[in-house]
Design a protein around this motif. Structure first.
Motif, PDB file in Angstrom:
ATOM      1  N   GLY A  96      52.738 -36.112  68.887  1.00  0.00           N
ATOM      2  CA  GLY A  96      54.195 -36.220  69.266  1.00  0.00           C
ATOM      3  C   GLY A  96      54.798 -37.550  69.772  1.00  0.00           C
ATOM      4  O   GLY A  96      55.873 -37.605  70.279  1.00  0.00           O
ATOM      5  N   TYR A  97      53.802 -38.509  70.104  1.00  0.00           N
ATOM      6  CA  TYR A  97      54.534 -39.774  70.623  1.00  0.00           C
ATOM      7  C   TYR A  97      55.039 -40.624  69.646  1.00  0.00           C
ATOM      8  O   TYR A  97      54.865 -40.555  68.449  1.00  0.00           O
ATOM      9  N   ILE A  98      56.357 -41.222  70.031  1.00  0.00           N
ATOM     10  CA  ILE A  98      57.406 -41.574  69.084  1.00  0.00           C
ATOM     11  C   ILE A  98      57.696 -43.020  69.563  1.00  0.00           C
ATOM     12  O   ILE A  98      58.000 -43.206  70.986  1.00  0.00           O
ATOM     13  N   ILE A  99      57.547 -44.149  68.874  1.00  0.00           N
ATOM     14  CA  ILE A  99      58.252 -45.276  69.300  1.00  0.00           C
ATOM     15  C   ILE A  99      59.545 -45.674  69.104  1.00  0.00           C
ATOM     16  O   ILE A  99      59.988 -45.154  67.893  1.00  0.00           O
ATOM     17  N   THR A 100      60.440 -46.239  69.846  1.00  0.00           N
ATOM     18  CA  THR A 100      61.731 -46.640  69.581  1.00  0.00           C
ATOM     19  C   THR A 100      62.134 -47.878  70.157  1.00  0.00           C
ATOM     20  O   THR A 100      61.325 -48.345  71.110  1.00  0.00           O
ATOM     21  N   ILE A 128      58.649 -42.030  73.452  1.00  0.00           N
ATOM     22  CA  ILE A 128      59.311 -40.644  73.945  1.00  0.00           C
ATOM     23  C   ILE A 128      58.188 -39.852  73.037  1.00  0.00           C
ATOM     24  O   ILE A 128      57.387 -40.125  72.500  1.00  0.00           O
ATOM     25  N   LYS A 129      58.504 -38.364  73.673  1.00  0.00           N
ATOM     26  CA  LYS A 129      57.449 -37.562  73.241  1.00  0.00           C
ATOM     27  C   LYS A 129      58.307 -36.109  72.761  1.00  0.00           C
ATOM     28  O   LYS A 129      58.927 -35.633  73.656  1.00  0.00           O
ATOM     29  N   ILE A 130      57.641 -35.508  71.723  1.00  0.00           N
ATOM     30  CA  ILE A 130      57.933 -33.965  71.447  1.00  0.00           C
ATOM     31  C   ILE A 130      56.888 -33.374  71.310  1.00  0.00           C
ATOM     32  O   ILE A 130      55.804 -33.574  71.008  1.00  0.00           O
ATOM     33  N   TYR A 131      56.984 -31.911  71.217  1.00  0.00           N
ATOM     34  CA  TYR A 131      56.097 -31.070  71.095  1.00  0.00           C
ATOM     35  C   TYR A 131      56.238 -30.174  69.895  1.00  0.00           C
ATOM     36  O   TYR A 131      57.197 -29.396  69.837  1.00  0.00           O
ATOM     37  N   ASN A 170      69.981 -48.195  62.900  1.00  0.00           N
ATOM     38  CA  ASN A 170      68.512 -48.696  62.315  1.00  0.00           C
ATOM     39  C   ASN A 170      67.572 -48.948  63.634  1.00  0.00           C
ATOM     40  O   ASN A 170      66.243 -48.971  63.315  1.00  0.00           O
ATOM     41  N   SER A 171      68.058 -49.195  64.765  1.00  0.00           N
ATOM     42  CA  SER A 171      67.232 -49.556  65.808  1.00  0.00           C
ATOM     43  C   SER A 171      66.078 -48.625  66.172  1.00  0.00           C
ATOM     44  O   SER A 171      66.438 -47.727  66.350  1.00  0.00           O
ATOM     45  N   GLY A 172      64.715 -49.171  66.257  1.00  0.00           N
ATOM     46  CA  GLY A 172      63.754 -48.517  66.592  1.00  0.00           C
ATOM     47  C   GLY A 172      62.975 -47.889  65.352  1.00  0.00           C
ATOM     48  O   GLY A 172      61.825 -47.328  65.727  1.00  0.00           O
ATOM     49  N   GLY A 173      63.547 -48.227  64.264  1.00  0.00           N
ATOM     50  CA  GLY A 173      62.889 -47.583  63.036  1.00  0.00           C
ATOM     51  C   GLY A 173      61.767 -48.784  62.796  1.00  0.00           C
ATOM     52  O   GLY A 173      61.742 -49.556  63.329  1.00  0.00           O
TER      53      GLY A 173
END
Length: 348
Positions: free
Chosen positions: A88-92, A129-132, A200-203
């Motif tokens: 669940g780790y996400i880069i933006t 950021i992180k999601i579960y 689009n930012s972070g994509g």
């Protein structure tokens, strides 16, 4: 006068042959983009931001951010991100999430999840950021040092809230720099003509294999097709530090510096390789950095043997490895070289 046409090939061109060849080439390009879309889209997310004040974040300069899908809103907006691990780790981008009190991540399958901010780095405009959630598909990083001008570059994101939109182009240039919110330069920025818009930012910016070569960050609004992405190598490095430590540590000297030109006479007398240096405009004795040997009016020209021509050069050398270490600066004091010792502290 008789005119003769000379053929340099034995093959006889038939009507429609060039068109068929063009169609084959077009199909190859189309197939590449289609396959990338299928591979990458499941890893790209929409980030919905709320509870942010109007001046919470700023995008890197000289570009303009394609981050918020609601320009002028003072309570939020939306941007993009991509999943880098199945847990669940996400880069933006930092400017997508900065100052937000609530982050909601929308997945391609329609599910929404509240997200936790792991860390953000304004100096590179990268955040994690992180999601579960279950069933997440991660995207891989490519080595951005292998990127070449002219290769296919594909951007996937959520411009103006239109989810999972894809644009394609090429890498236009390498080694660009952008001024970040913190005032530091972001190095090794990729320039592309793959269209970016607000949201689009972070994509991800990906190659023809569907691997990330950059994180879409900024555009120049008056221009056509001048867009920028933080290189994948820098993004991966920063993301790793944010996940492990929650922040990126950088050195701090406790001085105010500005660029100053050196006369040819001073340069030759001191055998310097640069025509400029960093003038110490003031020294802040705040106890964070050991800077007692520096004086107002000193001109910094070397950092541990490395030439210093600008404030940005100084920033590049003030990494986490320098924190707490004795560093020798070469300065000009009354136009003569002198070595002084400083101990960088940690920037807050």
């Amino acid at each position: 006068m008789n005119t003769q046409f000379v053929s340099f090939t034995d093959a006889v061109s038939q009507p429609g042959e060039n068109g068929e060849q063009d169609q084959i080439l077009l199909d190859a390009y189309s197939n590449t983009v289609v396959n990338v879309a299928k591979k990458v889209s499941p890893s790209v997310v929409q980030i919905k931001v709320s509870g942010r004040n109007q001046n919470a974040s700023r995008a890197p300069q000289p570009g303009r951010r394609p981050g918020s899908s609601r320009p002028g809103s003072n309570d939020g907006g939306s941007g993009s991100g991509f999943i880098i691990s199945t847990d669940g780790y996400i880069i933006t981008n930092n400017h997508v999430v900065a100052g937000a009190s609530s982050l909601v991540v929308g997945l391609p399958d329609g599910r929404d999840f509240d997200a936790t901010l792991i860390g953000r780095d304004p100096a590179t405009d990268i955040a994690v950021i992180k999601i579960y959630a279950d069933g997440l598909k991660a995207i891989r990083f490519a080595d951005s040092k292998q990127v070449q001008v002219g290769q296919i570059a594909i951007a996937v994101g959520n411009p103006y809230g239109f989810q999972y939109s894809l644009t394609a182009g090429v890498v236009s240039a390498l080694g660009r720099t952008l001024r970040s919110e913190s005032g530091r330069l972001i190095d090794d920025v990729l320039q592309t003509d793959a269209a970016l818009n607000p949201g689009n930012s972070g994509g991800p910016l990906v190659n023809s294999n569907g691997d990330v070569i950059g994180v879409n960050t900024a555009v120049i609004l008056p221009a056509q097709g001048i867009c920028f992405a933080v290189s994948s190598n820098l993004a991966a490095l920063v993301a790793g530090k944010l996940i492990i430590e929650g922040r990126v540590r950088r050195g701090y000297l406790g001085i105010a510096g500005q660029l100053i030109n050196l006369t040819e006479r001073i340069k030759q007398y001191n055998q310097l390789s640069t025509r400029t240096g960093v003038l110490v405009a003031s020294v802040e004795a705040d106890g964070i950095a050991g800077n007692g040997e520096l004086m107002q009016g000193d001109i910094i020209v070397e950092f541990n043997g490395h030439p210093i021509a600008t404030v940005d050069d100084l920033h590049r050398h003030l990494t986490d490895d320098t924190i707490g270490r004795r560093i020798q600066l070469t300065i000009l004091r009354e136009n003569r070289q002198k070595g002084v010792i400083v101990i960088p502290g940690e920037m807050n």
